[in-house]
Design a protein around this motif. Sequence first.
Motif, PDB file in Angstrom:
ATOM      1  N   SER A 781       0.706  -1.360  -0.002  1.00 53.83           N
ATOM      2  CA  SER A 781       0.136  -0.203  -0.196  1.00 53.83           C
ATOM      3  C   SER A 781       0.803   1.082   0.059  1.00 53.83           C
ATOM      4  O   SER A 781       0.316   2.234  -0.157  1.00 53.83           O
ATOM      5  CB  SER A 781      -0.891  -0.098   1.258  1.00 53.83           C
ATOM      6  OG  SER A 781      -0.265   0.020   2.602  1.00 53.83           O
ATOM      7  N   GLN A 782       2.070   1.019   0.244  1.00 57.65           N
ATOM      8  CA  GLN A 782       3.052   2.439   0.322  1.00 57.65           C
ATOM      9  C   GLN A 782       3.159   2.774  -1.267  1.00 57.65           C
ATOM     10  O   GLN A 782       3.444   3.883  -1.331  1.00 57.65           O
ATOM     11  CB  GLN A 782       4.413   1.969   0.916  1.00 57.65           C
ATOM     12  CG  GLN A 782       4.369   1.776   2.332  1.00 57.65           C
ATOM     13  CD  GLN A 782       4.152   2.856   3.231  1.00 57.65           C
ATOM     14  OE1 GLN A 782       4.442   4.038   2.587  1.00 57.65           O
ATOM     15  NE2 GLN A 782       3.651   2.758   4.311  1.00 57.65           N
ATOM     16  N   TYR A 783       2.880   2.148  -2.045  1.00 57.60           N
ATOM     17  CA  TYR A 783       3.349   2.281  -3.695  1.00 57.60           C
ATOM     18  C   TYR A 783       1.781   2.995  -4.094  1.00 57.60           C
ATOM     19  O   TYR A 783       0.831   2.395  -3.848  1.00 57.60           O
ATOM     20  CB  TYR A 783       3.550   1.072  -4.452  1.00 57.60           C
ATOM     21  CG  TYR A 783       4.843   0.612  -4.140  1.00 57.60           C
ATOM     22  CD1 TYR A 783       5.978   1.181  -4.903  1.00 57.60           C
ATOM     23  CD2 TYR A 783       4.824  -0.644  -3.122  1.00 57.60           C
ATOM     24  CE1 TYR A 783       7.187   0.351  -4.360  1.00 57.60           C
ATOM     25  CE2 TYR A 783       6.076  -1.274  -3.168  1.00 57.60           C
ATOM     26  CZ  TYR A 783       7.176  -0.451  -3.791  1.00 57.60           C
ATOM     27  OH  TYR A 783       8.547  -1.154  -3.512  1.00 57.60           O
ATOM     28  N   SER A 784       2.051   4.018  -4.902  1.00 55.83           N
ATOM     29  CA  SER A 784       0.707   4.529  -5.644  1.00 55.83           C
ATOM     30  C   SER A 784       0.967   3.876  -7.196  1.00 55.83           C
ATOM     31  O   SER A 784       2.001   3.664  -7.635  1.00 55.83           O
ATOM     32  CB  SER A 784       1.026   5.959  -5.889  1.00 55.83           C
ATOM     33  OG  SER A 784       2.108   6.436  -6.438  1.00 55.83           O
ATOM     34  N   THR A 785      -0.284   3.667  -7.844  1.00 49.36           N
ATOM     35  CA  THR A 785      -0.524   2.988  -9.029  1.00 49.36           C
ATOM     36  C   THR A 785      -1.073   3.942  -9.913  1.00 49.36           C
ATOM     37  O   THR A 785      -2.331   3.832  -9.904  1.00 49.36           O
ATOM     38  CB  THR A 785      -1.239   1.471  -8.917  1.00 49.36           C
ATOM     39  OG1 THR A 785      -2.225   1.773  -8.192  1.00 49.36           O
ATOM     40  CG2 THR A 785      -0.331   0.661  -8.026  1.00 49.36           C
ATOM     41  N   PRO A 786      -0.422   4.835 -10.564  1.00 54.90           N
ATOM     42  CA  PRO A 786      -1.272   5.926 -11.148  1.00 54.90           C
ATOM     43  C   PRO A 786      -1.939   5.301 -12.453  1.00 54.90           C
ATOM     44  O   PRO A 786      -2.820   6.256 -13.169  1.00 54.90           O
ATOM     45  CB  PRO A 786      -0.036   6.904 -11.555  1.00 54.90           C
ATOM     46  CG  PRO A 786       1.102   6.320 -11.553  1.00 54.90           C
ATOM     47  CD  PRO A 786       0.995   4.972 -10.379  1.00 54.90           C
ATOM     48  N   LEU A 787      -1.625   4.183 -13.020  1.00 54.27           N
ATOM     49  CA  LEU A 787      -2.096   3.877 -14.303  1.00 54.27           C
ATOM     50  C   LEU A 787      -2.747   2.644 -14.071  1.00 54.27           C
ATOM     51  O   LEU A 787      -2.447   1.602 -13.267  1.00 54.27           O
ATOM     52  CB  LEU A 787      -0.819   3.870 -15.349  1.00 54.27           C
ATOM     53  CG  LEU A 787      -0.096   4.987 -15.763  1.00 54.27           C
ATOM     54  CD1 LEU A 787       1.026   4.577 -16.736  1.00 54.27           C
ATOM     55  CD2 LEU A 787      -1.016   6.287 -16.039  1.00 54.27           C
TER      56      LEU A 787
END
Length: 842
Positions: A781-787
């Motif tokens: 969850s620390q990562y963002s997934t913009p695509l």
Amino acid sequence: MKRILPITLVLFLVYSTAFSQTAPPSDIGTILQNLKKLNVLGSVLYIAAHPDDENTRLLGYLAQEKHYRTGYLSLTRGDGGQNLIGTEQGELLGLIRTQELLAARRTDGAEQFFSRANDFGFSKNPEETLKFWDKDKVLGDMVWVIRRFRPDVMICRFPTTGEGGHGNHTASAILAQEAFTAAADPKRYPEQLKYTTVWQAKRLLWNTFSFGSVNTTSPDQFKINVGGYNPILGKSYGEIAAESRSNHKSQGFGSARQRGDAFEYFKTILGDAPKTDLMDGVDVTWNRTPFGAPIAQKITAITKAFNTEAPQASIPALVALLGDVDQTVATNKAFMTVRLTERANTDYDYWHKQKTKELKDLIASCAGLWFEAYADQPTYAVGDKLPITAQLLTPYKLPISSLTIDPGQEVSSVRDNKNGAVLEPNKLVSINLPSIELHNISQPYWLEAPHGIGSYTLAYDTQAGRPENTNVPTAMFEFVIDGKKLIYSRKVMYKYVDPARGEIYQPLEITPPVTANIAEKVYAFNNTQPQTVQIKLKSFNNASGSISLKPLAGWKISPAKIDYADKKKGDEWTVAFTVSPTDSKTNTAILQAEVTANGKTFSQGLLDIRYNHVPAITIFPPAQAKLVNIDLKTAGKKIGYIAGAGDLIPESLREVGYDVYQLTESEIINGDLSAYDAIVTGVRAYNVNERLAYEQPKLMEYVKNGGNLVVQYNNNNGLVTKNIGPYPFTVVNQRVTEEDANVTFTDAANPVLNYPNKITAADFNDWIQERGLYFADNIDSQYSTPLQMNDTGMAPNKGSLIVTNLGKGRFVYTSLAFFRQLPAGVPGAYRLFVNLLSKPKN
């Protein structure tokens, strides 16, 4: 008493349409294997989609143990895969893999064929594959190969039901089923029947498999043990298979030798099911041909009498046998025409040709005859005269009663030389042949014309199947032994000695008079500032003329042309043009160089591919480059690059003004990484660079201290560390193969979509081959997934790009196929990749 073999030698220099090669092996093991093969009249064709799909153990067993004529039809040349030994992609990678397949076939004893299908990349289903391939043309190629090869049994590597995973795999099975029936139907591809006849194989089998978690074998399936040992070769078929498969070096398929029992399983798809043998219901003896029984008896007698210490003692019997085979044809031709079925007639003709060739090769091997033909230089230009030297050697006394040299259609006269020359035992004879004029460049036939995504363009449909060009300079050697004329062919090669590798054979390069290589494949502009386009020219004969760049709308090119004069063979020089956009609008164009040489116009470059495990490859691509005017903002300047399996990203970044430095382990461990605005790892770096496991803490420290680390895709198998990022995620074999797949922004405010370039849906236009491969999954969850993106009918996938902050810095993992997009000059891919390199200032 030593038998004296009178020989007449005739050499024809032609552009032969028959396959030719340098001297084949003639050791005792090879002779014994070929003696066994003489008495076997059966054939098997294996069919799959790519180089490496073939079952090398089964091919080796069929060719070397059962002595069937065995072939592998790979529908593609593997153009769309990844390259683990260099930066070649697309058709250049296909050239390497073609040669790797040919090396594999020389190892396992099978023959190699191709269709015109182009490997356009991973495909999730056969519908997508057949949409890109020209199905009718590719199917016609398969039918052509089947009708010419005439397999008794056809075998698919993959099923039609999708267990093979790749859409190309499934499509190869679908097409094989259709080709099995179409090859026997005179209404299908009737134009082929001017050159061949219809053919119906006995059965089509699926060679079931157990790969990883997919097991398609079962105890009730027909099976054969292919794990035996061949005492003549001194190897098991598992060992032969490993040696064959290890030729696929560009795919990293080095294999361990296997020994002991190994069973292959089969399901019957079409035709009669085998019960006890792969060839059930097929007569693979000489009895399948009219009047063949006496020939089989003589072969058995010759084999029994063969003396391994005096192979030449078998020559009279082999020559007599060849005469018997020919006499049988002549005597029974009328009978065959009137009394036998068309299939029996053509079947006999087919096996007569095959066994005649095998007999001729056996005679040459037993006679110790060695003969080849060479040019004295590696490179000649169209219009040049090619001088050729033939060399011959035998360990036995073989007098030449006459010698004729006939260059065929290349010159207007025939030259005779009747000097009564003699081949003395172990005395090398060299003969200088008349020069021939060269008319065609040595471009691979499937690259002669522009082609689309899914298939190559062939000048003639009859070129299909061929692994290489056949219209190459060839020497035809004609011997008369015991009154029997024997004709052999050898490619004219260039031969030299490398201090480290020894004697090297190299195919002749036949070039345009002058080639023009534009320095870069892509020139990316982000303003109207001009760039210098350098062109390297090379002359391959004496030439004068000029070079120019074709005018393009929206671009300014200066000067209009540049003249040159009195260039000699081997001269190289560089010219420079200035190119700039006429405005700041996004614009893409193809820049083409044209060279006039002695009044004729050419537009071809020169590209060499050199690896030690394959022959030298030289092609002449169009003298072109791509011009791309991009609305591109950049931030930062200095990029550190950690090499992976090979890509062209550093060169692409330099095109838009970045300073890119290749980082060494010492620089990573001991250097000051804060000097770099971003560090990028090349594709598959965490698969091929084992030192990254030890360098990883230093890279994470670089991020914490304010750095920007961008990791490009890695294969999920063979990672040197699973802790690629600061927080957990898993690399999985998931991809989006539709290059035009819809892309959704799930985090539109993320800096990677906004700084320094505002990324919009338009930036995903015109991508090539695929969106991405080996996506991230199980993402912390620390990562963002913009695509988010997905192929048609598939669930949305957020694993193409993950971003997180760590300390003062940023970590990015991306499976997007930038390694394909940037070298192709895709504007939106440039804009997005630059954003990944550009961490906003805090």
